[in-house]
Enzyme design. Structure first.
Site, PDB file in Angstrom:
ATOM      1  N   GLU A 272     -37.568  -2.604  71.488  1.00  0.00           N
ATOM      2  CA  GLU A 272     -38.592  -1.755  70.864  1.00  0.00           C
ATOM      3  C   GLU A 272     -39.215  -2.453  69.668  1.00  0.00           C
ATOM      4  O   GLU A 272     -39.119  -1.967  68.533  1.00  0.00           O
ATOM      5  CB  GLU A 272     -37.960  -0.430  70.414  1.00  0.00           C
ATOM      6  CG  GLU A 272     -37.279   0.368  71.511  1.00  0.00           C
ATOM      7  CD  GLU A 272     -36.517   1.577  70.967  1.00  0.00           C
ATOM      8  OE1 GLU A 272     -36.397   1.733  69.730  1.00  0.00           O
ATOM      9  OE2 GLU A 272     -36.028   2.369  71.791  1.00  0.00           O
ATOM     10  N   PRO A 273     -39.838  -3.604  69.861  1.00  0.00           N
ATOM     11  CA  PRO A 273     -40.394  -4.319  68.716  1.00  0.00           C
ATOM     12  C   PRO A 273     -41.677  -3.672  68.202  1.00  0.00           C
ATOM     13  O   PRO A 273     -42.489  -3.186  68.995  1.00  0.00           O
ATOM     14  CB  PRO A 273     -40.702  -5.707  69.297  1.00  0.00           C
ATOM     15  CG  PRO A 273     -41.057  -5.413  70.721  1.00  0.00           C
ATOM     16  CD  PRO A 273     -40.145  -4.279  71.140  1.00  0.00           C
ATOM     17  N   GLY A 274     -41.841  -3.652  66.907  1.00  0.00           N
ATOM     18  CA  GLY A 274     -43.091  -3.179  66.322  1.00  0.00           C
ATOM     19  C   GLY A 274     -43.663  -4.262  65.426  1.00  0.00           C
ATOM     20  O   GLY A 274     -44.576  -4.996  65.796  1.00  0.00           O
ATOM     21  N   ARG A 275     -43.039  -4.402  64.260  1.00  0.00           N
ATOM     22  CA  ARG A 275     -43.550  -5.304  63.228  1.00  0.00           C
ATOM     23  C   ARG A 275     -43.774  -6.741  63.721  1.00  0.00           C
ATOM     24  O   ARG A 275     -44.765  -7.372  63.390  1.00  0.00           O
ATOM     25  CB  ARG A 275     -42.532  -5.321  62.076  1.00  0.00           C
ATOM     26  CG  ARG A 275     -43.023  -6.036  60.845  1.00  0.00           C
ATOM     27  CD  ARG A 275     -41.884  -6.183  59.830  1.00  0.00           C
ATOM     28  NE  ARG A 275     -41.056  -5.035  59.655  1.00  0.00           N
ATOM     29  CZ  ARG A 275     -41.183  -4.142  58.666  1.00  0.00           C
ATOM     30  NH1 ARG A 275     -42.123  -4.300  57.758  1.00  0.00           N
ATOM     31  NH2 ARG A 275     -40.356  -3.117  58.579  1.00  0.00           N
ATOM     32  N   ARG A 310     -46.894   0.439  51.638  1.00  0.00           N
ATOM     33  CA  ARG A 310     -45.690  -0.403  51.580  1.00  0.00           C
ATOM     34  C   ARG A 310     -45.380  -0.964  50.183  1.00  0.00           C
ATOM     35  O   ARG A 310     -44.226  -0.922  49.764  1.00  0.00           O
ATOM     36  CB  ARG A 310     -45.765  -1.533  52.610  1.00  0.00           C
ATOM     37  CG  ARG A 310     -45.933  -1.049  54.047  1.00  0.00           C
ATOM     38  CD  ARG A 310     -45.704  -2.128  55.098  1.00  0.00           C
ATOM     39  NE  ARG A 310     -44.294  -2.458  55.191  1.00  0.00           N
ATOM     40  CZ  ARG A 310     -43.737  -3.511  54.672  1.00  0.00           C
ATOM     41  NH1 ARG A 310     -44.454  -4.398  54.022  1.00  0.00           N
ATOM     42  NH2 ARG A 310     -42.448  -3.695  54.777  1.00  0.00           N
ATOM     43  N   TYR A 314     -41.857   0.494  49.016  1.00  0.00           N
ATOM     44  CA  TYR A 314     -40.701  -0.410  49.154  1.00  0.00           C
ATOM     45  C   TYR A 314     -40.779  -1.598  48.198  1.00  0.00           C
ATOM     46  O   TYR A 314     -39.999  -2.526  48.332  1.00  0.00           O
ATOM     47  CB  TYR A 314     -40.635  -0.986  50.576  1.00  0.00           C
ATOM     48  CG  TYR A 314     -40.838  -0.006  51.695  1.00  0.00           C
ATOM     49  CD1 TYR A 314     -39.912   1.011  51.930  1.00  0.00           C
ATOM     50  CD2 TYR A 314     -41.935  -0.106  52.542  1.00  0.00           C
ATOM     51  CE1 TYR A 314     -40.104   1.895  52.979  1.00  0.00           C
ATOM     52  CE2 TYR A 314     -42.121   0.774  53.588  1.00  0.00           C
ATOM     53  CZ  TYR A 314     -41.206   1.779  53.797  1.00  0.00           C
ATOM     54  OH  TYR A 314     -41.392   2.656  54.832  1.00  0.00           O
ATOM     55  N   CYS A 340     -54.641   8.267  41.417  1.00  0.00           N
ATOM     56  CA  CYS A 340     -54.218   8.638  40.070  1.00  0.00           C
ATOM     57  C   CYS A 340     -52.693   8.589  39.917  1.00  0.00           C
ATOM     58  O   CYS A 340     -52.059   9.600  39.603  1.00  0.00           O
ATOM     59  CB  CYS A 340     -54.743  10.021  39.736  1.00  0.00           C
ATOM     60  SG  CYS A 340     -54.265  11.217  40.969  1.00  0.00           S
ATOM     61  N   GLU A 341     -52.113   7.446  40.202  1.00  0.00           N
ATOM     62  CA  GLU A 341     -50.669   7.262  39.995  1.00  0.00           C
ATOM     63  C   GLU A 341     -50.444   5.820  39.572  1.00  0.00           C
ATOM     64  O   GLU A 341     -51.070   4.912  40.127  1.00  0.00           O
ATOM     65  CB  GLU A 341     -49.892   7.473  41.306  1.00  0.00           C
ATOM     66  CG  GLU A 341     -49.924   8.872  41.812  1.00  0.00           C
ATOM     67  CD  GLU A 341     -48.721   9.218  42.687  1.00  0.00           C
ATOM     68  OE1 GLU A 341     -47.653   8.610  42.527  1.00  0.00           O
ATOM     69  OE2 GLU A 341     -48.886  10.126  43.516  1.00  0.00           O
ATOM     70  N   TYR A 369     -47.105  -0.833  60.002  1.00  0.00           N
ATOM     71  CA  TYR A 369     -46.847   0.217  59.007  1.00  0.00           C
ATOM     72  C   TYR A 369     -47.927   0.206  57.914  1.00  0.00           C
ATOM     73  O   TYR A 369     -47.650   0.471  56.753  1.00  0.00           O
ATOM     74  CB  TYR A 369     -45.431   0.080  58.428  1.00  0.00           C
ATOM     75  CG  TYR A 369     -44.392   0.040  59.521  1.00  0.00           C
ATOM     76  CD1 TYR A 369     -44.069   1.179  60.246  1.00  0.00           C
ATOM     77  CD2 TYR A 369     -43.779  -1.170  59.891  1.00  0.00           C
ATOM     78  CE1 TYR A 369     -43.156   1.133  61.294  1.00  0.00           C
ATOM     79  CE2 TYR A 369     -42.862  -1.221  60.935  1.00  0.00           C
ATOM     80  CZ  TYR A 369     -42.558  -0.074  61.634  1.00  0.00           C
ATOM     81  OH  TYR A 369     -41.660  -0.122  62.666  1.00  0.00           O
TER      82      TYR A 369
HETATM   83  N1  LLP Z   1     -37.147   1.629  67.315  1.00  0.00           N
HETATM   84  C1  LLP Z   1     -36.776   2.603  66.472  1.00  0.00           C
HETATM   85  C2  LLP Z   1     -35.896   3.658  66.948  1.00  0.00           C
HETATM   86  C3  LLP Z   1     -37.245   2.593  65.149  1.00  0.00           C
HETATM   87  O1  LLP Z   1     -36.866   3.557  64.322  1.00  0.00           O
HETATM   88  C4  LLP Z   1     -38.110   1.554  64.719  1.00  0.00           C
HETATM   89  C5  LLP Z   1     -38.612   1.526  63.349  1.00  0.00           C
HETATM   90  C6  LLP Z   1     -38.471   0.562  65.644  1.00  0.00           C
HETATM   91  C7  LLP Z   1     -37.971   0.631  66.941  1.00  0.00           C
HETATM   92  C8  LLP Z   1     -39.401  -0.569  65.300  1.00  0.00           C
HETATM   93  O2  LLP Z   1     -38.871  -1.388  64.330  1.00  0.00           O
HETATM   94  P1  LLP Z   1     -39.607  -2.766  63.950  1.00  0.00           P
HETATM   95  O3  LLP Z   1     -39.509  -3.669  65.157  1.00  0.00           O
HETATM   96  O4  LLP Z   1     -41.005  -2.473  63.613  1.00  0.00           O
HETATM   97  O5  LLP Z   1     -38.835  -3.259  62.790  1.00  0.00           O
HETATM   98  N2  LLP Z   1     -42.191   1.822  57.332  1.00  0.00           N
HETATM   99  C9  LLP Z   1     -41.239   0.735  57.214  1.00  0.00           C
HETATM  100  C10 LLP Z   1     -40.536   0.436  58.519  1.00  0.00           C
HETATM  101  C11 LLP Z   1     -39.874   1.652  59.139  1.00  0.00           C
HETATM  102  C12 LLP Z   1     -39.234   1.347  60.470  1.00  0.00           C
HETATM  103  C13 LLP Z   1     -38.884   2.610  61.173  1.00  0.00           C
HETATM  104  N3  LLP Z   1     -38.337   2.437  62.476  1.00  0.00           N
HETATM  105  C14 LLP Z   1     -41.935  -0.489  56.660  1.00  0.00           C
HETATM  106  O6  LLP Z   1     -43.130  -0.414  56.351  1.00  0.00           O
HETATM  107  O7  LLP Z   1     -41.317  -1.515  56.455  1.00  0.00           O
END
Ligand code: LLP
Length: 412
Positions: A272-275, A310, A314, A340-341, A369
């Site tokens: 489940e890659p995102g970033r 972000r 963070y 305004c923060e 994100y």
């Molecule tokens: N699968 C599940 C169940 C997840 O909760 C997440 C991310 C992913 C896959 C994807 O993860 P990735 O490959 O993108 O690392 N908002 C934060 C990141 C929150 C991640 C939440 N879950 C940021 O901006 O760093």
């Protein structure tokens, strides 16, 4: 590798000068490169040799144009809400390639997922299992289920995005999970298909992934002894990217490390890659409204924490680069937004390019994100999203209007 580069001091995205897009759509806006998205998806997905399915984490960047692109490349979707399911279906993702994660699915969302016939729902508690059984029974269908186990592995990342420790709210403690499977086996409308886990995000080392896979693997042995066979092993997402000088694993190193642990397991590996796919494939383009010297130097830009949360949330680093490079000069300044923060900053206390009123700046590595976490705080319309492909660019989400802001509101 990405397709944002300078040619004669002008920042390009593939074949298009970023400043031309700014002139056409105004600022701020998110900008993505088709070539980079494609390359990252293929590099990741192509690194695996065993049967696998790459389900893009919709939460990291949810625009249907991007989801559609990944769908055409053979990808599926990892969703965490009914809204994300709606997007994935709208983008043409095959429902049999959709996995549904998340600690708090509502019954309406379960119904939607079952009606859409998705691949599996990753269940995180006994009560959720019972609710799913009830929903499936009412619909007269069988719910394909995996349990998300919590392996209690330290992903060594920011506390807010660590999810695989016992103290985190996610999953079922791995030592208790067998009971959940035994209970599920007794339920008429539940079909056990897999096991899943996700330990955190922005991991720069493969060892926590390997450690959790080893724990999950041992757990599947226990399942087997109990006569329960699974066909999908979902390891979640979490591979990190380079924002500054991190050294995240290359897709090949990540895939090889995981596949070594998969041998003999007769399962499809789900990822489940995102970033790692979108992070460095997108930037946020903003314009300098004003500069001023207070207690320190401030560069006030037209994008704020509502557009890119972000840094504020963070303390995350995003490189700031000029869209037109006039020199190499830098200065220490805070790049701040109009909100305004005092926590509204894109960069704080770091060297940034020396810039003047009216200059365009690129906030790098903002694809993941970024837009998906943006909000209307301070009643700011959400920004436009643009996708470049070769020498052309396409508006993939128009800038919101003031009418959009109040569209759902009523005065009684
Ligand atoms: N699968 C599940 C169940 C997840 O909760 C997440 C991310 C992913 C896959 C994807 O993860 P990735 O490959 O993108 O690392 N908002 C934060 C990141 C929150 C991640 C939440 N879950 C940021 O901006 O760093």
């Amino acid at each position: 590798m990405n397709h944002f580069y300078y040619n004669n001091n002008v920042l390009f995205c593939e074949g298009v000068p970023v400043a031309d897009i700014a002139a056409a759509v105004g600022t701020p806006f998110y900008l993505y490169s088709t070539e980079t998205l494609t390359r990252h998806f293929r590099a990741f997905d192509g690194a695996f040799t065993l049967p696998h399915l790459t389900c893009f984490a919709v939460k990291s960047c949810s625009n249907i144009a991007l989801l559609h692109l990944f769908g055409t490349l053979g990808g599926g979707a990892d969703i965490v809400s009914g809204g994300e399911l709606y997007r994935a279906l709208k983008a043409g993702i095959d429902p049999r390639k959709i996995v549904y994660s998340g600690v708090g699915k509502s019954e309406a969302e379960m119904r939607f997922a079952l009606e859409a016939k998705i691949l599996m729902l990753n269940v995180e508690s006994h009560q959720e299992l019972q609710a799913l059984q009830n929903v499936a029974a009412a619909l007269g269908v069988t719910a394909p289920v995996s349990f998300r186990v919590n392996p209690d592995v330290d992903p060594k990342t920011h506390a807010y995005i660590s999810t695989g420790l016992a103290k985190n709210k996610f999953g079922i403690p791995i030592q208790d999970a067998l009971d959940s499977y035994l209970a599920a086996r007794q339920m008429k409308n539940i079909e056990i298909v897999g096991v899943s886990c996700h330990i955190g995000s922005q991991l720069t080392d493969v060892s926590p992934f390997v450690e959790s896979l080893q724990k999950v693997r041992c757990f599947t042995e226990r399942l087997k002894e109990a006569g329960i066979h699974i066909s999908c092993l979902d390891l979640g997402g979490g591979v990190g990217i380079r924002y500054k000088n991190e050294q995240p694993p290359l897709p090949a190193a990540y895939a090889t490390a995981l596949e070594q642990e998969m041998h003999g397991l007769d399962c499809t590996l789900i990822l489940e890659p995102g970033r790692v796919i979108v992070g460095n494939a997108g930037i946020l383009v903003t314009r300098v409204l004003y500069t001023k010297q207070g207690g320190k130097k401030f560069v006030i830009v037209d994008a704020g924490m509502n557009d890119l949360a972000r840094p504020s949330l963070y303390d995350a680093f995003h490189a700031i680069q000029p869209v037109v490079r006039r020199g190499q000069e830098v200065e220490v300044a805070d790049v701040v937004g109009p909100i305004c923060e005092s926590g509204d900053f894109l960069s704080r206390g770091k060297e940034v390019p020396l810039c003047a009123q009216g200059d365009l700046l690129a906030v790098m590595s903002a694809g993941a994100y970024g837009f998906s976490m943006s909000s209307n705080y301070n009643s700011r319309p959400r920004v436009a999203e643009v996708l470049v492909k070769g020498d052309s660019f396409h508006l993939i989400r128009r800038r919101e209007t003031y009418e959009d802001l109040v569209a759902g509101e009523m005065i009684p």
